[in-house]
Design a protein around this motif. Structure first.
Motif, PDB file in Angstrom:
ATOM      1  N   PHE A   1       0.857  -1.185   0.000  1.00  0.00           N
ATOM      2  CA  PHE A   1       0.000   0.000   0.000  1.00  0.00           C
ATOM      3  C   PHE A   1       0.894   1.236   0.000  1.00  0.00           C
ATOM      4  O   PHE A   1       1.778   1.375   0.851  1.00  0.00           O
ATOM      5  N   TYR A   2       0.673   2.160  -0.951  1.00  0.00           N
ATOM      6  CA  TYR A   2       1.588   3.293  -1.079  1.00  0.00           C
ATOM      7  C   TYR A   2       1.572   4.188   0.150  1.00  0.00           C
ATOM      8  O   TYR A   2       2.572   4.828   0.493  1.00  0.00           O
ATOM      9  N   ARG A   3       0.438   4.264   0.841  1.00  0.00           N
ATOM     10  CA  ARG A   3       0.383   5.074   2.058  1.00  0.00           C
ATOM     11  C   ARG A   3       1.267   4.478   3.154  1.00  0.00           C
ATOM     12  O   ARG A   3       1.851   5.211   3.954  1.00  0.00           O
ATOM     13  N   PHE A   4       1.350   3.177   3.189  1.00  0.00           N
ATOM     14  CA  PHE A   4       2.217   2.522   4.161  1.00  0.00           C
ATOM     15  C   PHE A   4       3.678   2.818   3.851  1.00  0.00           C
ATOM     16  O   PHE A   4       4.462   3.158   4.745  1.00  0.00           O
ATOM     17  N   HIS A   5       4.068   2.710   2.600  1.00  0.00           N
ATOM     18  CA  HIS A   5       5.446   3.002   2.212  1.00  0.00           C
ATOM     19  C   HIS A   5       5.809   4.451   2.514  1.00  0.00           C
ATOM     20  O   HIS A   5       6.880   4.739   3.065  1.00  0.00           O
ATOM     21  N   GLY A   6       4.899   5.371   2.166  1.00  0.00           N
ATOM     22  CA  GLY A   6       5.161   6.790   2.418  1.00  0.00           C
ATOM     23  C   GLY A   6       5.266   7.098   3.898  1.00  0.00           C
ATOM     24  O   GLY A   6       6.122   7.879   4.327  1.00  0.00           O
ATOM     25  N   SER A   7       4.395   6.477   4.700  1.00  0.00           N
ATOM     26  CA  SER A   7       4.404   6.717   6.143  1.00  0.00           C
ATOM     27  C   SER A   7       5.677   6.186   6.788  1.00  0.00           C
ATOM     28  O   SER A   7       6.241   6.821   7.688  1.00  0.00           O
ATOM     29  N   CYS A   8       6.140   5.015   6.341  1.00  0.00           N
ATOM     30  CA  CYS A   8       7.366   4.446   6.897  1.00  0.00           C
ATOM     31  C   CYS A   8       8.579   5.311   6.552  1.00  0.00           C
ATOM     32  O   CYS A   8       9.453   5.544   7.402  1.00  0.00           O
ATOM     33  N   CYS A   9       8.643   5.785   5.314  1.00  0.00           N
ATOM     34  CA  CYS A   9       9.749   6.670   4.928  1.00  0.00           C
ATOM     35  C   CYS A   9       9.698   7.975   5.718  1.00  0.00           C
ATOM     36  O   CYS A   9      10.728   8.484   6.180  1.00  0.00           O
ATOM     37  N   ALA A  10       8.486   8.513   5.881  1.00  0.00           N
ATOM     38  CA  ALA A  10       8.327   9.758   6.636  1.00  0.00           C
ATOM     39  C   ALA A  10       8.711   9.572   8.095  1.00  0.00           C
ATOM     40  O   ALA A  10       9.353  10.438   8.701  1.00  0.00           O
ATOM     41  N   SER A  11       8.347   8.419   8.688  1.00  0.00           N
ATOM     42  CA  SER A  11       8.653   8.182  10.096  1.00  0.00           C
ATOM     43  C   SER A  11      10.167   8.124  10.328  1.00  0.00           C
ATOM     44  O   SER A  11      10.673   8.649  11.325  1.00  0.00           O
ATOM     45  N   GLY A  12      10.891   7.488   9.407  1.00  0.00           N
ATOM     46  CA  GLY A  12      12.345   7.410   9.542  1.00  0.00           C
ATOM     47  C   GLY A  12      13.006   8.769   9.426  1.00  0.00           C
ATOM     48  O   GLY A  12      13.869   9.127  10.236  1.00  0.00           O
ATOM     49  N   ALA A  13      12.591   9.545   8.420  1.00  0.00           N
ATOM     50  CA  ALA A  13      13.181  10.869   8.213  1.00  0.00           C
ATOM     51  C   ALA A  13      12.813  11.824   9.347  1.00  0.00           C
ATOM     52  O   ALA A  13      13.661  12.576   9.846  1.00  0.00           O
ATOM     53  N   LEU A  14      11.556  11.791   9.769  1.00  0.00           N
ATOM     54  CA  LEU A  14      11.117  12.681  10.840  1.00  0.00           C
ATOM     55  C   LEU A  14      11.801  12.345  12.164  1.00  0.00           C
ATOM     56  O   LEU A  14      12.125  13.241  12.950  1.00  0.00           O
ATOM     57  N   GLY A  15      12.025  11.053  12.422  1.00  0.00           N
ATOM     58  CA  GLY A  15      12.740  10.659  13.625  1.00  0.00           C
ATOM     59  C   GLY A  15      14.159  11.211  13.647  1.00  0.00           C
ATOM     60  O   GLY A  15      14.651  11.658  14.690  1.00  0.00           O
ATOM     61  N   PHE A  16      14.809  11.203  12.490  1.00  0.00           N
ATOM     62  CA  PHE A  16      16.161  11.759  12.400  1.00  0.00           C
ATOM     63  C   PHE A  16      16.160  13.263  12.635  1.00  0.00           C
ATOM     64  O   PHE A  16      16.968  13.787  13.415  1.00  0.00           O
ATOM     65  N   PHE A  17      15.242  13.979  11.968  1.00  0.00           N
ATOM     66  CA  PHE A  17      15.195  15.434  12.130  1.00  0.00           C
ATOM     67  C   PHE A  17      14.772  15.836  13.542  1.00  0.00           C
ATOM     68  O   PHE A  17      15.201  16.872  14.048  1.00  0.00           O
ATOM     69  N   LEU A  18      13.948  15.006  14.183  1.00  0.00           N
ATOM     70  CA  LEU A  18      13.586  15.266  15.574  1.00  0.00           C
ATOM     71  C   LEU A  18      14.813  15.139  16.466  1.00  0.00           C
ATOM     72  O   LEU A  18      15.043  15.979  17.349  1.00  0.00           O
ATOM     73  N   MET A  19      15.598  14.091  16.252  1.00  0.00           N
ATOM     74  CA  MET A  19      16.814  13.910  17.035  1.00  0.00           C
ATOM     75  C   MET A  19      17.771  15.079  16.832  1.00  0.00           C
ATOM     76  O   MET A  19      18.314  15.646  17.791  1.00  0.00           O
ATOM     77  N   LEU A  20      17.961  15.479  15.577  1.00  0.00           N
ATOM     78  CA  LEU A  20      18.904  16.554  15.264  1.00  0.00           C
ATOM     79  C   LEU A  20      18.436  17.885  15.846  1.00  0.00           C
ATOM     80  O   LEU A  20      19.237  18.634  16.425  1.00  0.00           O
ATOM     81  N   SER A  21      17.152  18.181  15.706  1.00  0.00           N
ATOM     82  CA  SER A  21      16.635  19.452  16.241  1.00  0.00           C
ATOM     83  C   SER A  21      16.674  19.458  17.771  1.00  0.00           C
ATOM     84  O   SER A  21      16.900  20.509  18.383  1.00  0.00           O
ATOM     85  N   THR A  22      16.496  18.296  18.393  1.00  0.00           N
ATOM     86  CA  THR A  22      16.578  18.208  19.857  1.00  0.00           C
ATOM     87  C   THR A  22      17.989  18.496  20.340  1.00  0.00           C
ATOM     88  O   THR A  22      18.197  19.237  21.306  1.00  0.00           O
ATOM     89  N   VAL A  23      18.975  17.917  19.654  1.00  0.00           N
ATOM     90  CA  VAL A  23      20.375  18.152  20.019  1.00  0.00           C
ATOM     91  C   VAL A  23      20.735  19.622  19.856  1.00  0.00           C
ATOM     92  O   VAL A  23      21.383  20.234  20.725  1.00  0.00           O
ATOM     93  N   LYS A  24      20.313  20.221  18.733  1.00  0.00           N
ATOM     94  CA  LYS A  24      20.607  21.629  18.490  1.00  0.00           C
ATOM     95  C   LYS A  24      19.914  22.520  19.510  1.00  0.00           C
ATOM     96  O   LYS A  24      20.480  23.514  19.982  1.00  0.00           O
ATOM     97  N   LEU A  25      18.672  22.158  19.871  1.00  0.00           N
ATOM     98  CA  LEU A  25      17.912  22.950  20.836  1.00  0.00           C
ATOM     99  C   LEU A  25      18.587  22.928  22.207  1.00  0.00           C
ATOM    100  O   LEU A  25      18.680  23.956  22.882  1.00  0.00           O
ATOM    101  N   LYS A  26      19.075  21.756  22.615  1.00  0.00           N
ATOM    102  CA  LYS A  26      19.745  21.643  23.905  1.00  0.00           C
ATOM    103  C   LYS A  26      21.067  22.392  23.935  1.00  0.00           C
ATOM    104  O   LYS A  26      21.531  22.808  25.003  1.00  0.00           O
ATOM    105  N   SER A  27      21.678  22.563  22.762  1.00  0.00           N
ATOM    106  CA  SER A  27      22.985  23.221  22.705  1.00  0.00           C
ATOM    107  C   SER A  27      22.891  24.745  22.817  1.00  0.00           C
ATOM    108  O   SER A  27      23.877  25.395  23.185  1.00  0.00           O
TER     109      SER A  27
END
Length: 282
Positions: free
Chosen positions: A214-240
């Motif tokens: 299902f294309y929505r499943f593929h898109g959601s999985c890709c989005a979850s991986g990318a968003l998790g990375f950007f969340l981690m990066l923005s959290t580190v930058k915010l704490k700094s």
């Protein structure tokens, strides 16, 4: 400088909301309940994006990561426990319930600092801890959709979160930066979850997943991986660039905004629409 802080805080809140809502969509609406594969995919994407960012010079990684891997290994094990148990809990619990239980990890840290490190605790912090415990204890009696398995995994999740934060604080000052620590977490998580996917049965059970193509499943999985990375990066930058109190305030604000957006009513309607589209496609 002030504008930069505001922009970074806004980016963090956006990533926080989008990441958790996307994960909830995959876990509860699409019912992709294969945590070793889902979390393995997320950490794989996060590790690849972090490696690419390092090669492009956007982030810095310590050259002595290999020599510090064994010292950081217990924390990486706890990190796997956090994401695995969190995935199992979030798939069964409403977002507000999950975050109330998640916040109890701060109580564990507070108790450890008071009893083991003999640190002074302000009355305000003690009152906050008592309110968190009281809210968590009242949840099972007020939750109309009480799920014992969901609560069990949420408790495992909060203990792993508490132990992980305590371990991080006990190792400071550390030669590993937050980015270094997360990079090692990604590498260990991908290896362990890939190995565990077969004994847990996820590797072959996923073939029966109805939305596998299902294309929505593929898109959601890709989005979850990318968003998790950007969340981690923005959290580190915010704490700094922000003081601990200011950073905690922004995290609290993001959770406050996320709570009404993550109700089961909204997800049940979304789930009905997904299955209607899936049925009509045959």
């Amino acid at each position: 400088m002030k504008r930069r802080r505001s922009l970074l805080a806004l980016t963090f809140c956006t990533c926080y909301l989008a990441s958790h809502l996307t994960n909830k969509y995959v876990l509860s609406v699409l019912k992709f309940t294969y945590p070793t594969l889902f979390q393995g995919w997320q950490t794989l994407i996060g590790g690849l994006l972090l490696h690419v960012s390092w090669k492009l010079g956007w982030v810095e990684l310590n050259s002595s990561l290999r020599s510090n891997f064994l010292a950081w290994l217990p924390a990486s094990v706890l990190f796997v426990g956090i994401i695995y148990a969190g995935s199992r809990a979030l798939s069964r619990l409403a977002v507000p319930v999950f975050f109330i239980l998640h916040n109890v990890a701060e109580v564990l840290i507070c108790v450890y600092q008071k009893c083991v490190w003999k640190e002074k605790t302000s009355p305000t912090k003690v009152c906050s801890a008592l309110f968190l415990v009281a809210a968590a204890l009242c949840l099972p009696f007020q939750d109309a959709q009480f799920d014992p398995d969901g609560y069990f995994w949420a408790i495992v999740h909060l203990f792993c979160v508490g132990a992980y934060k305590i371990l991080r604080k006990s190792q400071k000052p550390s030669v590993l930066s937050d980015i270094d620590q997360q990079y090692l977490n990604y590498i260990f998580s991908v290896a362990l979850l890939a190995f565990a996917s077969h004994p847990t049965g996820d590797l072959f059970s996923v073939l029966d997943f109805p939305f596998l193509y299902f294309y929505r499943f593929h898109g959601s999985c890709c989005a979850s991986g990318a968003l998790g990375f950007f969340l981690m990066l923005s959290t580190v930058k915010l704490k700094s660039i922000l003081a601990p109190g200011q950073c905690a305030a922004w995290i609290f604000f993001a959770k406050t905004v996320l709570t009404p957006l993550g109700t089961d009513v909204a997800y049940s309607k979304c789930q009905q629409n997904v299955f209607k589209r899936k049925t009509s496609s045959f």
